[in-house]
Design an enzyme around this catalytic site. Structure first.
Site, PDB file in Angstrom:
ATOM      1  N   THR A  35       0.833  -1.202   0.000  1.00  0.00           N
ATOM      2  CA  THR A  35       0.000   0.000   0.000  1.00  0.00           C
ATOM      3  C   THR A  35       0.867   1.252   0.000  1.00  0.00           C
ATOM      4  O   THR A  35       1.997   1.259   0.484  1.00  0.00           O
ATOM      5  CB  THR A  35      -0.934   0.040   1.225  1.00  0.00           C
ATOM      6  OG1 THR A  35      -0.182   0.358   2.401  1.00  0.00           O
ATOM      7  CG2 THR A  35      -1.639  -1.303   1.424  1.00  0.00           C
ATOM      8  N   ASP A  57      -3.935   5.874   2.709  1.00  0.00           N
ATOM      9  CA  ASP A  57      -3.409   7.021   3.441  1.00  0.00           C
ATOM     10  C   ASP A  57      -3.717   6.746   4.904  1.00  0.00           C
ATOM     11  O   ASP A  57      -4.887   6.627   5.285  1.00  0.00           O
ATOM     12  CB  ASP A  57      -4.106   8.296   2.965  1.00  0.00           C
ATOM     13  CG  ASP A  57      -3.633   9.551   3.696  1.00  0.00           C
ATOM     14  OD1 ASP A  57      -2.989   9.418   4.756  1.00  0.00           O
ATOM     15  OD2 ASP A  57      -3.942  10.659   3.226  1.00  0.00           O
ATOM     16  N   SER A 139       8.447   1.194  14.564  1.00  0.00           N
ATOM     17  CA  SER A 139       8.613   2.365  15.407  1.00  0.00           C
ATOM     18  C   SER A 139       9.989   2.954  15.174  1.00  0.00           C
ATOM     19  O   SER A 139      10.410   3.137  14.031  1.00  0.00           O
ATOM     20  CB  SER A 139       8.404   1.982  16.879  1.00  0.00           C
ATOM     21  OG  SER A 139       8.502   3.103  17.722  1.00  0.00           O
ATOM     22  N   TYR A 153       7.144  13.839  17.196  1.00  0.00           N
ATOM     23  CA  TYR A 153       7.553  12.552  16.633  1.00  0.00           C
ATOM     24  C   TYR A 153       7.712  11.529  17.756  1.00  0.00           C
ATOM     25  O   TYR A 153       7.184  10.410  17.677  1.00  0.00           O
ATOM     26  CB  TYR A 153       8.870  12.718  15.873  1.00  0.00           C
ATOM     27  CG  TYR A 153       9.464  11.426  15.352  1.00  0.00           C
ATOM     28  CD1 TYR A 153       8.984  10.837  14.191  1.00  0.00           C
ATOM     29  CD2 TYR A 153      10.509  10.795  16.027  1.00  0.00           C
ATOM     30  CE1 TYR A 153       9.525   9.651  13.707  1.00  0.00           C
ATOM     31  CE2 TYR A 153      11.061   9.614  15.553  1.00  0.00           C
ATOM     32  CZ  TYR A 153      10.560   9.054  14.401  1.00  0.00           C
ATOM     33  OH  TYR A 153      11.099   7.872  13.938  1.00  0.00           O
ATOM     34  N   LYS A 157       5.623   7.955  18.559  1.00  0.00           N
ATOM     35  CA  LYS A 157       6.295   6.663  18.656  1.00  0.00           C
ATOM     36  C   LYS A 157       6.164   6.062  20.053  1.00  0.00           C
ATOM     37  O   LYS A 157       5.969   4.848  20.201  1.00  0.00           O
ATOM     38  CB  LYS A 157       7.772   6.813  18.275  1.00  0.00           C
ATOM     39  CG  LYS A 157       8.011   7.176  16.814  1.00  0.00           C
ATOM     40  CD  LYS A 157       7.467   6.116  15.867  1.00  0.00           C
ATOM     41  CE  LYS A 157       7.889   6.377  14.423  1.00  0.00           C
ATOM     42  NZ  LYS A 157       7.355   5.362  13.479  1.00  0.00           N
ATOM     43  N   THR A 189      17.348   6.070   4.045  1.00  0.00           N
ATOM     44  CA  THR A 189      16.067   6.139   3.330  1.00  0.00           C
ATOM     45  C   THR A 189      15.735   7.574   2.942  1.00  0.00           C
ATOM     46  O   THR A 189      14.662   8.079   3.281  1.00  0.00           O
ATOM     47  CB  THR A 189      14.927   5.567   4.193  1.00  0.00           C
ATOM     48  OG1 THR A 189      14.912   6.285   5.447  1.00  0.00           O
ATOM     49  CG2 THR A 189      15.102   4.106   4.449  1.00  0.00           C
TER      50      THR A 189
END
Length: 296
Positions: A35, A57, A139, A153, A157, A189
């Protein structure tokens, strides 16, 4: 060990660990439901019977429920869910707009929560009795300890980790449902493109501010070269999931050598603090202290 009929549902498959994991699942001959917000980014996967590409989404309840329904309609089961989609919102806490902070929590917490709740229902009510399934939350080391500039953030998490560990203690063991929180350090990444940096607050935007020092360090090409490779992380995660009958999954799986000293230092700091304030802590208790406290 999970067989070739295993159905994996992975969010955030357009790049990074999600893309590497989806590719590994396909290469192993398993069924992959990949996805992404833009399905066109999933063109690296072929159009075959064991591949289902879906728009999702994680901030949209409708697309989450539609994707899970389409998965069951296609494969008649669901075995592994990997909540991987996300991004990092960074900046000075006082300067972050409420709308951006809430969107961060929707992405990192509420989206995975909705997926997890519905996946567990499918594991219990759609899959054969007792077969269960596995929930994996991608996570971060930032769900165990904190750094400057990432308060929302870290909030997302930390919340996801606490939710997952509590939920894992609720499910009946006979259902065969397992939970795993994965806590990577830095991963190669496209770090810069996955970070949303807010406008700075002038009181914090100084050369010596902790956040500025951290961000400069993290954006250094030399530092990013030391980050873990997404393909290796995906391989480690895939092997852990398919081999869980022989080696039970941990509560939290660290990824990246740098995470070990960080966690060890955090645990030592907490232990020393508990010891230093032990007298005050005990002073707050009632005269009679329960000895037979249940363990969960």
């Amino acid at each position: 060990m999970l067989g070739l009929n295993t159905v994996w549902f992975v969010t955030g498959c357009s790049s990074g660990v999600g893309k590497s994991l989806a590719s590994a699942i396909y290469a192993a001959g398993h069924n992959i439901v990949a996805t992404a917000r833009n399905v066109d980014t999933l063109s690296y996967l072929p159009d075959e019977a064991n591949v289902l590409k879906l728009k999702l989404d994680v901030t949209s309840r409708e697309t989450i429920l539609d994707a899970l329904s389409a998965t069951v309609a296609r494969f008649n089961q669901l075995d592994v869910v990997v909540n991987n989609a996300g991004y990092a919102l960074m900046g000075d806490t006082e300067a972050v707009p409420e709308s951006d902070a809430r969107l961060q929590m929707e992405t990192l917490f509420w989206g995975p929560v909705l997926i997890t709740q519905n996946a567990v229902r499918i594991f219990r009510e759609v899959n054969p009795a007792g077969k269960g399934g596995t929930i994996v939350q991608l996570s971060s080391i930032g769900g165990y300890l904190t750094f400057p500039g990432g308060s929302f953030y870290h909030a997302g998490k930390f919340a996801l980790g606490g939710f997952t560990q509590s939920f894992a203690k609720e499910v009946d063991p006979s259902w065969g449902i397992k939970f795993l929180v994965v806590a990577p350090g830095g991963i190669q990444t496209n770090f810069g493109s996955n970070v949303h940096l807010e406008h700075r607050h002038p009181a914090y935007d100084t050369l010596t501010s902790p956040f500025n020092q951290l961000f400069q360090y993290m954006m250094s090409p030399a530092v990013q070269e030391t980050f873990s490779q997404p393909g290796i992380c995906a391989e480690v995660l895939f092997d852990a999931i398919v081999g869980q009958d022989k080696r039970p999954l941990p509560t939290r799986l660290l990824m990246g050598a740098e995470t070990i000293p960080l966690v060890e230092a955090e645990n030592m700091r907490a232990a020393e603090e508990v010891k230093a304030w032990k007298e005050e802590t005990i002073k707050c208790s009632a005269e009679v202290v329960l000895k037979d406290v249940p363990s969960f």
